[in-house]
Design an enzyme around this catalytic site. Structure first.
Site, PDB file in Angstrom:
ATOM      1  N   ASP A   1      -6.343   2.729   1.325  1.00 26.86           N
ATOM      2  CA  ASP A   1      -6.720   3.193   0.741  1.00 26.86           C
ATOM      3  C   ASP A   1      -7.160   5.011   0.769  1.00 26.86           C
ATOM      4  O   ASP A   1      -6.830   5.549   2.050  1.00 26.86           O
ATOM      5  CB  ASP A   1      -8.383   2.817   0.701  1.00 26.86           C
ATOM      6  N   LYS A   2      -8.156   5.274  -0.186  1.00 29.14           N
ATOM      7  CA  LYS A   2      -8.463   6.728  -0.238  1.00 29.14           C
ATOM      8  C   LYS A   2      -9.447   6.629   0.765  1.00 29.14           C
ATOM      9  O   LYS A   2      -9.519   7.441   1.460  1.00 29.14           O
ATOM     10  CB  LYS A   2      -8.181   7.220  -2.017  1.00 29.14           C
TER      11      LYS A   2
ATOM     12  N   ASP B   1     -11.502  -3.619   1.426  1.00 31.91           N
ATOM     13  CA  ASP B   1      -9.494  -3.239   2.313  1.00 31.91           C
ATOM     14  C   ASP B   1      -9.348  -4.492   2.747  1.00 31.91           C
ATOM     15  O   ASP B   1      -8.701  -4.528   2.936  1.00 31.91           O
ATOM     16  CB  ASP B   1      -9.705  -2.103   2.769  1.00 31.91           C
TER      17      ASP B   1
ATOM     18  N   THR C   1      -6.631   2.535  -4.593  1.00 34.39           N
ATOM     19  CA  THR C   1      -7.448   2.960  -4.978  1.00 34.39           C
ATOM     20  C   THR C   1      -9.291   2.453  -6.033  1.00 34.39           C
ATOM     21  O   THR C   1      -8.128   2.102  -7.118  1.00 34.39           O
ATOM     22  CB  THR C   1      -8.652   4.559  -4.417  1.00 34.39           C
TER      23      THR C   1
END
EC number: 7.6.2.1
Length: 1177
Positions: free
Chosen positions: A407-408, A825, A706
């Protein structure tokens, strides 16, 4: 209770209707035919087992393992027929393995239950019977009105009814859902917004009709029918009315909401994948090897059975005079007798299948997992968080990762925006020490050198600021320069949705244009971290947003308070990629301020320094900064009346509202005058760039998944090193149809093939990804596999999981790792082979549902390169060694049948059969698998390329497996035939002429075997601690002591004691001692020669790296002693052997760490149990 049991067992029937009807406060109609719908309770379940299914489910999972199922069959066979060994020999180890494994897995699931109970038992306030009642979260029912206070999490998916504000709005942060710490605004319908007390809510009669639960976090459709004074008012409900479970209330005193989705039907829970038992690649290899050994076992049993009947074809061997058959035996069926003999041989040889392998592996994983939590290098001091292990079954999988999906926001970044630069009317500025510095010639500074922009208060002495009606687009003097900056930062201060928690206006904005302003006194909350950073920057430069008072927005400019009336907000949407506000200035003029991506703002501009600004925006983007363009437009009274009318019509439309609003927004946001552009930096977490680069050097492909916008995601990818400046970026964006998507994928595939020399990066959005995965999976995967880096933006949570699933089932079957910090997530964390949660500032859903949890992304490098490397090497050696020592154990038993007419006589005593794997040879390999370090951790950390050497499960390849198997067979032949040649012809080895029997022969073989396999483990050990010495030499000593006591005493509880005085007699023979030493040396000599040869002439990359590190930082290589300068020739040879074999005693090592080490300047790992002596030997 019964309904709950049905839910736990999965028997509760699914909803039949497409919609659900919810009566607020559960006030059901008193008339008509009404059948209430059944809804689940509000329990969250992240555990795998329940009280009801633990035993059957756990047993099913354990008996899926080949060895467990096999030993169950053997145990049943021993119970049913007469076999050479007791059922205890296989039943006891099986029971021990099953029990230990069940306890371990039950303990891990119990921890999940504790976590669930903490969530489900949290106190909540519910409106019932006209009052506020305290209950537990799990007791919330659909239809209950729930009160949530500031900073509390929403316990279910709620439709907002009212808040402490008159307009019914509230602000929430979804950090635990998507990692975003910024605020999002939600609103109630007007009819319920005024019901701000429990008494008023008790009078509410309303019904909500909405869709059944679905996983999409951003989609909700429903309607509320409110009955007031016998009239029904219908209001539409959308995502802005829904408060998601796990989100947190901010900047609002309290809210009331009605529960519409509860428990495992909340959107947060629906984005969790159903839990499945993750199995590592090593375990799958183990099962493959077990099947091969099962084939060997069956072959040996068949051969023995056939040879038995072949031998007994002669009458003298079929029924010798000393073993006459009974009448029943003579008349029994030959087929049944053949099957019975086959099963008996199967039982006799069954120890070739190492059942204790599984319990040793379970113990190794469980105990080894504590080292991760104890590693101080994985401890984050600021948050006081250490690494956590939620599932220890996957430790070795950390050493096999080929793809990392990350994930960002909150994972790679801190989600903290900082204003860096801006472009105002074609001039570029950057913030240095709280002041704007010009990078080019300005009207009052013709030189190109940097010049400080003088403060507004100083320039104000030259000329008073004109009114807001005197806006111009090109400066002619210092006053015009002030106007430009004043207007630019006013646009920044007004075009946003920022909220303020408390207003303290004293001494704000009265000083010069510097950094000691409002941010220290005002606490801003924003729906976007970019907006917060920009408003704070404007405050530092003298234009301070004070807050909203109803429709009035207050701004202080150099201490002067100005009030702007907020007329309309044109909300941001992903299609327009901009937002706008229409305000009325203090002078009465109507102004439009627009803020958005350059691709959406610049085409709508007709004035301003468009080209210069475009160049500046590109320069900002190359630095990895997030850019926004600012523009404005002034309306005449007639224009505003037309705009106001169109907006009202579009916003009140019941049909095609979104399309009509888009058309009106397009009409409004045109003919703009460009003011400039801003550039903010999304602060990366510490050492993210270095970690990604290290992962790439280790041969691991990194994908960023993302939910952010395309521009934002690409910007962060560039700044964190995921994308390189020289990389050719390919885009698959905004695809509308399958045919368009297929054509674009074909173009990208051709480009990748044609430009194979340079590196490629791929950017794909969620919509295009859905099309690509629907019909063109193979083509899409071909493009992805040929790209060095892939970034997927605008991803829904389940799309992330689907991408990982696609990679997992690709022909290469790579090992995947997913890392994230938010509830969105969780699905990808559970889908990947290894799931890692980041323990973020808020929310623990990702950490709770992950296999491992760490505090920062940078810790991933040590987790993989050191812990993963060690765990894989240890368990790979453990698996191979177990098969080796069991081949050594059972092959002599097979050879012995050739000398006893295949009578199924055992070579070893039954106690030795049972204790060989449990006591005599178990501890050395267990301690090895916990403490072994075949190379210094510092070397692994600094040389990520070494990770490639263990990828693709290379240490458990068929070639290595065959080597260990052949080694086991060769050692077994030496044990058996060496002992046979010693006493086969002359069994009198004692001085008094007393002869040895078959139990002595078997004990001699067993003694040589125990010493040899233990010494073999010592040869494999590189990292010696006092624990290794204790268990290695202690195991051999224990065998001798046990055998002396077992055979030296007549135990009353034993029905027969075949071993009485056998071991003592054996040790009384000098010939026996000579034979033991000779056979052990013979077995291990070839191993030592092979090791010396390989290390000298065919060293691996790991050995080369260790030697390099040794030469540079280890001052003594000898594991047992140090030599003086005048060492002898023999000592020199011994030292060479130590150097070649790779021995290094921790007590003689000094490390020379470099201060420039990219990751850790010291090794504080608990893995290093021995003390490090820094003195020179």
């Amino acid at each position: 209770m019964w309904r709950w049991v049905r839910q736990q067992l999965g028997f509760d029937p699914p909803h039949q209707s497409d919609t659900r009807t919810i009566y607020i406060a559960n006030r059901f109609p008193q008339y008509g035919h009404y059948t209430p719908q059944k809804f689940i309770d509000n329990r969250i379940i992240s555990s795998k087992y329940t009280m009801w299914n633990f035993v059957p489910k756990n047993l099913f999972e354990q008996f899926r393992r080949v060895a467990n199922f096999y030993f169950l069959i053997i145990f049943l066979v021993q119970l049913m027929i007469d076999t050479p060994t007791s059922p205890v020999t296989s039943g006891l180890p099986l029971f021990f393995v099953i029990t230990v494994t069940a306890i371990k897995q039950g303990y891990e699931d119990w921890l999940r239950h504790i976590s669930d109970n903490e969530v489900n038992g949290a106190p909540v306030y519910v409106v019932r019977s006209g009052g506020l009642v305290t209950t537990r979260s799990k007791n919330i029912r659909v239809g209950d009105i729930v009160r949530v206070a500031k900073d509390e999490s929403f316990p279910a998916d709620l439709v907002l009814l009212s808040s402490d504000r008159l307009d019914g709005s509230c602000h929430v942060t979804t950090a635990s859902l998507d990692g975003e710490t910024n605020l999002k605004t939600h609103v109630a319908v007007p009819e319920t917004a005024v019901l701000q007390t429990v008494a008023n809510l008790d009078t509410l009669i309303a019904v909500i009709e909405c869709q059944q639960p679905e996983a999409d976090l951003y989609r909700f459709m429903g309607r509320m029918t409110i009955t007031q004074q016998m009239e029904e008012i219908v209001r539409p409900l959308g995502p802005e009315s829904l408060l998601l479970r796990g989100a947190r209330l901010k900047n609002t005193k309290e809210i009331f909401g009605v529960a519409v989705y509860t428990g495992m039907e909340t959107k947060m829970a629906l984005n969790y994948k159903s839990k499945s038992q993750k199995r590592s690649a090593v375990e799958k290899s183990m099962n493959t090897f077990l099947i091969i050994y099962l084939i060997i076992l069956i072959s040996e049993a068949i051969i023995s059975t056939i040879l038995k009947y072949t031998w007994q074809a002669e009458e003298k061997w079929d029924e010798p005079w000393y073993n006459q058959k009974t009448e029943h035996q003579r008349n029994s069926s030959k087929i049944l007798k053949f099957i019975s003999d086959f099963l008996a041989f199967l039982v006799l040889y069954n120890f070739i299948i190492p059942i204790s392998l599984y319990v040793t592996v379970e113990l190794q994983k469980f105990l080894g997992s504590f080292f991760i939590g104890w590693d101080l290098d994985l401890y984050h001091e600021e948050s006081d968080e250490k690494a956590q292990v939620n599932t220890s079954d996957l430790n070795e999988e950390l050493g096999q990762v080929e793809y990392v999906f990350t994930d960002k926001t909150g994972t790679l970044t801190e989600n903290e925006m900082q204003f860096r630069e801006c472009s105002i009317n074609g001039t570029k500025y950057q913030e240095i020490n709280g002041r704007l510095v010009s990078e080019g010639p300005t009207p009052d500074s013709s030189e190109g050198n940097l010049s400080y922009l003088t403060s507004l208060s100083h320039l104000n002495n030259l000329s008073h600021l004109a009114t807001s009606s005197s806006f111009r687009t090109s400066p002619e003097n210092g006053t015009e320069l002030i106007k430009e900056h004043d207007l630019f930062f006013k646009a920044v201060s007004l075009c946003h949705t920022v909220q303020i928690s408390s207003v303290q206006t004293d001494s704000i904005g009265d000083g010069p244009w510097q950094s000691n302003f409002a941010p220290a006194q005002l606490e801003y909350y924003a729906s976007s971290p970019d907006e917060k950073a920009l408003v704070e920057a404007a405050a530092r430069f003298g234009i301070v947003f004070i807050g909203n008072s109803g429709e009035i927005m207050e701004v202080k400019t150099l201490g002067k308070l100005e009030r702007y009336k907020l007329l309309h907000i044109l909300e941001f949407d992903p299609d327009r990629r901009r937002m706008s506000v229409i305000v009325q200035a203090p002078s009465g003029e109507k102004l439009l301020f627009v803020k958005g991506a350059e691709s959406s703002v610049l085409p709508a501009c007709i004035g301003g320094e468009i080209e210069k600004t475009r160049i500046h925006v590109d320069e900002f983007a190359l630095k990895g900064l997030r850019t926004l363009c600012m523009a404005y437009r002034q309306f005449t009274s007639k224009e505003y009346e037309e705009i106001n009318r169109r907006l009202f019509e579009a916003r009140t439309a019941l049909q095609q509202r979104e399309e009509k609003l888009a058309g009106v927004f397009q009409f409004i946001e045109k003919d703009l005058i460009l003011l400039g552009a801003t550039a903010v930096e999304d602060k990366l977490q510490d050492k993210v760039r270095e970690t990604i680069e290290a992962l790439r050097m280790a041969g691991i492909k990194v994908w960023v998944l993302t939910g952010d916008k395309h521009e934002t995601a690409v910007s962060v990818s560039l700044s964190c090193g995921h994308f390189h400046r020289t990389m050719n970026i390919l885009e698959l964006l905004n695809q509308k149809s399958d045919s368009e998507c297929a054509e674009k994928l074909g173009q990208l595939a051709r480009r990748v093939r044609e430009d194979h020399v340079i590196q490629h990066g791929l950017v794909v959005d969620g919509t295009s990804l859905s099309l690509a995965l629907r019909e063109h999976e193979k083509l899409f995967m071909d493009v992805c596999r040929n790209c060095s880096a892939v970034m997927c933006c605008r991803m829904a949570p389940l799309q992330k999981a689907k991408v990982i699933r696609l990679i997992k089932i690709s022909p290469e079957k790579p090992i995947t790792l997913a890392i994230g910090d938010g509830a969105n997530d969780v699905s990808m964390i559970q889908e990947a082979h290894v799931g890692i949660g980041i323990m973020g500032k808020e929310g623990r859903q990702a950490a709770r549902n992950s296999d491992y949890a760490i505090a920062r992304f940078k810790f991933l490098s040590k987790l993989l390169f050191v812990h993963g490397h060690f765990y894989y090497i240890r368990i790979a050696t453990l698996v191979q060694y177990f098969f080796y020592k069991n081949v050594c154990f059972i092959t002599p038993q097979f050879l012995y049948q050739f000398y006893c007419l295949f009578s199924q006589q055992t070579l070893y005593d039954s106690v030795y059969l049972t204790l060989y794997n449990i006591c005599f040879t178990s501890l050395p390999i267990l301690i090895y698998s916990l403490l072994e370090q075949h190379i210094d951790p510092h070397v692994l950390q600094n040389k990520p390329a070494l990770y490639r050497d263990i990828s693709k499960n290379r240490r458990l390849s068929m070639k290595t497996f065959l080597y260990w198997t052949i080694l086991g067979f060769s050692h077994a032949f030496i044990f058996f035939f060496g002992s046979y040649f010693l006493i086969g012809k002359d069994t009198s080895l004692l001085g008094n002429g007393q002869m040895f029997g078959n139990w002595t022969f078997g004990t001699l073989v067993f003694t040589v075997m125990v010493i040899t396999v233990t010494a073999k483990m010592a040869l494999e050990t590189h990292f010696w601690t006092w624990i290794n010495h204790l268990v290695t030499w202690g195991s051999i000593l224990f065998y001798f002591v046990f055998s002396l006591f077992y055979g030296g005493i007549l135990w009353p509880f034993l029905s027969s004691q075949n071993m009485y005085f056998v071991f003592i007699q054996l040790l009384s023979s000098g010939s026996a001692w000579f034979a033991i030493i000779l056979m052990v040396v013979t077995c291990l000599f070839l191993d030592i020669v092979k090791k010396v040869f390989d290390h000298q002439f065919r060293p691996t990359n790991i050995e080369k790296a260790q030697l390099t590190e040794t030469n540079s930082s280890i001052k003594c290589l000898d594991s047992m002693c140090c030599f003086s300068e005048g060492e002898t020739a023999c000592a020199s040879v011994g030292r060479m052997l130590e150097r070649v074999i790779g021995r290094c005693s921790p007590s003689h090592v000094s490390r020379s760490w470099s201060a420039s080490d990219p990751f850790y300047t010291n090794d504080r790992s608990i893995l290093t149990l021995s003390t490090m002596d820094s003195s020179t030997c």
